[in-house]
Design an enzyme around this catalytic site. Structure first.
Site, PDB file in Angstrom:
ATOM      1  N   ASN A 146       0.825  -1.213   0.000  1.00  9.72           N
ATOM      2  CA  ASN A 146       0.000   0.000   0.000  1.00  9.72           C
ATOM      3  C   ASN A 146       0.856   1.259   0.000  1.00  9.72           C
ATOM      4  O   ASN A 146       0.591   2.218  -0.737  1.00  9.72           O
ATOM      5  CB  ASN A 146      -0.926   0.006   1.222  1.00  9.72           C
ATOM      6  CG  ASN A 146      -2.270  -0.642   0.948  1.00  9.72           C
ATOM      7  OD1 ASN A 146      -2.709  -0.736  -0.199  1.00  9.72           O
ATOM      8  ND2 ASN A 146      -2.921  -1.099   2.000  1.00  9.72           N
ATOM      9  N   HIS A 151      -3.250   2.564  -2.562  1.00  9.83           N
ATOM     10  CA  HIS A 151      -4.336   1.691  -2.117  1.00  9.83           C
ATOM     11  C   HIS A 151      -5.040   0.998  -3.290  1.00  9.83           C
ATOM     12  O   HIS A 151      -5.602  -0.093  -3.111  1.00  9.83           O
ATOM     13  CB  HIS A 151      -5.354   2.492  -1.299  1.00  9.83           C
ATOM     14  CG  HIS A 151      -4.831   2.918   0.039  1.00  9.83           C
ATOM     15  ND1 HIS A 151      -4.703   2.051   1.097  1.00  9.83           N
ATOM     16  CD2 HIS A 151      -4.374   4.124   0.475  1.00  9.83           C
ATOM     17  CE1 HIS A 151      -4.208   2.692   2.144  1.00  9.83           C
ATOM     18  NE2 HIS A 151      -4.002   3.954   1.798  1.00  9.83           N
ATOM     19  N   ASP A 155      -5.688  -2.867  -3.212  1.00 12.41           N
ATOM     20  CA  ASP A 155      -6.993  -3.498  -3.410  1.00 12.41           C
ATOM     21  C   ASP A 155      -6.935  -4.547  -4.516  1.00 12.41           C
ATOM     22  O   ASP A 155      -7.584  -5.599  -4.427  1.00 12.41           O
ATOM     23  CB  ASP A 155      -8.045  -2.441  -3.765  1.00 12.41           C
ATOM     24  CG  ASP A 155      -8.461  -1.604  -2.564  1.00 12.41           C
ATOM     25  OD1 ASP A 155      -8.094  -1.981  -1.432  1.00 12.41           O
ATOM     26  OD2 ASP A 155      -9.139  -0.578  -2.765  1.00 12.41           O
ATOM     27  N   GLU A 182      -5.852  -7.774   5.279  1.00 12.85           N
ATOM     28  CA  GLU A 182      -5.169  -8.730   4.404  1.00 12.85           C
ATOM     29  C   GLU A 182      -5.227 -10.146   4.958  1.00 12.85           C
ATOM     30  O   GLU A 182      -4.456 -11.014   4.541  1.00 12.85           O
ATOM     31  CB  GLU A 182      -3.711  -8.307   4.196  1.00 12.85           C
ATOM     32  CG  GLU A 182      -2.828  -8.379   5.428  1.00 12.85           C
ATOM     33  CD  GLU A 182      -2.858  -7.133   6.295  1.00 12.85           C
ATOM     34  OE1 GLU A 182      -1.878  -6.914   7.029  1.00 12.85           O
ATOM     35  OE2 GLU A 182      -3.843  -6.380   6.232  1.00 12.85           O
TER      36      GLU A 182
END
Length: 261
Positions: A146, A151, A155, A182
């Site tokens: 990240n 992000h 994702d 996660e």
């Protein structure tokens, strides 16, 4: 014995007549038709009773004609009015039912991955035969992914892994879900005969040798897995706790590995 006809009537009215695979669906038109069919003889009997009273009072000049024509008209009106009223209410009920089912689905499903969320996993576990084998899976160094790529890429990694986990779970009959962030879970009942250890080793190998392409960026990642084999009369939360301890050990040993409690 006298309750049997009422039970059959109740079953006739409420038993769904439309099915989506093995899932029963409510049919407004079907329900309205059934209610209307039941209302016709009731209306006809009431009309016949009214005609009988009218005949005794001398108010009916041609009883046979009144009975024949009136019965036909009564049956038609009873069916039409009953169908219209029931159908309108059934459509409203169906909308309410669909909203409830959608709410239940959303409450049990992770919106990003479409896997079961923690609540969905807990609900599903109640349907499995114990003892259970539980594997907690964590994407290694996800925070750094990240931080390094953003992000959106993070994702994409989550969705990519969820797809791999879901495909493997469907093929081998595992209950899989996302616990949060996660962290994921795979659960197998001993009754399926699946050995979770080689399955998780296969999953780890697949992830290690594949990458995620997002915005012209290829991200390679690995996973760590902690496994706990359940015992008789051991609750899901107890097995999950031991699997979590095994996951912590896998991380402390360098990640990208599968450890059994």
């Amino acid at each position: 014995m006298t309750s049997i006809p009422f039970y059959r009537l109740f079953k006739f009215l409420l038993f769904p007549i439309v099915r989506d695979g093995d899932r029963p669906l409510f049919s407004p038109s079907g329900f309205a038709t059934k209610v209307s069919v039941c209302m016709v003889p009731v209306a006809v009997m009431l009309y016949a009773l009214a005609i009988s009273v009218a005949m005794q009072m001398g108010l009916v000049l041609y009883p046979f004609n009144a009975l024949a024509v009136g019965t036909a008209i009564t049956a038609t009106l009873a069916f039409t009015i009953s169908f219209a009223v029931t159908y309108i209410n059934s459509v409203a009920f169906q909308k309410l039912l669909n909203s409830y089912e959608k709410f239940v689905h959303l409450s049990r499903t992770d919106p990003l991955t479409e896997l079961l969320n923690r609540k969905g996993v807990s609900d599903h576990v109640d349907q499995l035969l114990s003892p259970l084998d539980v594997a907690i899976i964590d994407i290694d160094k996800f925070k750094s992914i990240n931080d390094s790529y953003g992000h959106a890429v993070g994702d994409a990694v989550i969705v990519n892994f969820a797809g791999t986990l879901k495909a493997l779970g469907e093929r081998l009959g595992l209950c899989v879900g996302r616990l949060g962030g996660e962290e994921f879970v795979a659960i197998s009942s001993h009754s399926t005969g699946n050995d979770v250890l080689p399955i998780c080793e296969l999953l780890r190998s697949i992830v290690e040798t594949s990458g995620v392409n997002c915005d012209a960026i290829t991200v390679n990642y690995t996973i760590s897995v902690g496994i706990a084999h359940g015992y008789d009369n051991e609750s899901f939360s107890e097995v999950l706790h031991r699997a979590d301890a095994a996951l912590y050990k896998a991380k402390s040993l360098g990640r990208n590995r599968v450890v059994t409690a």
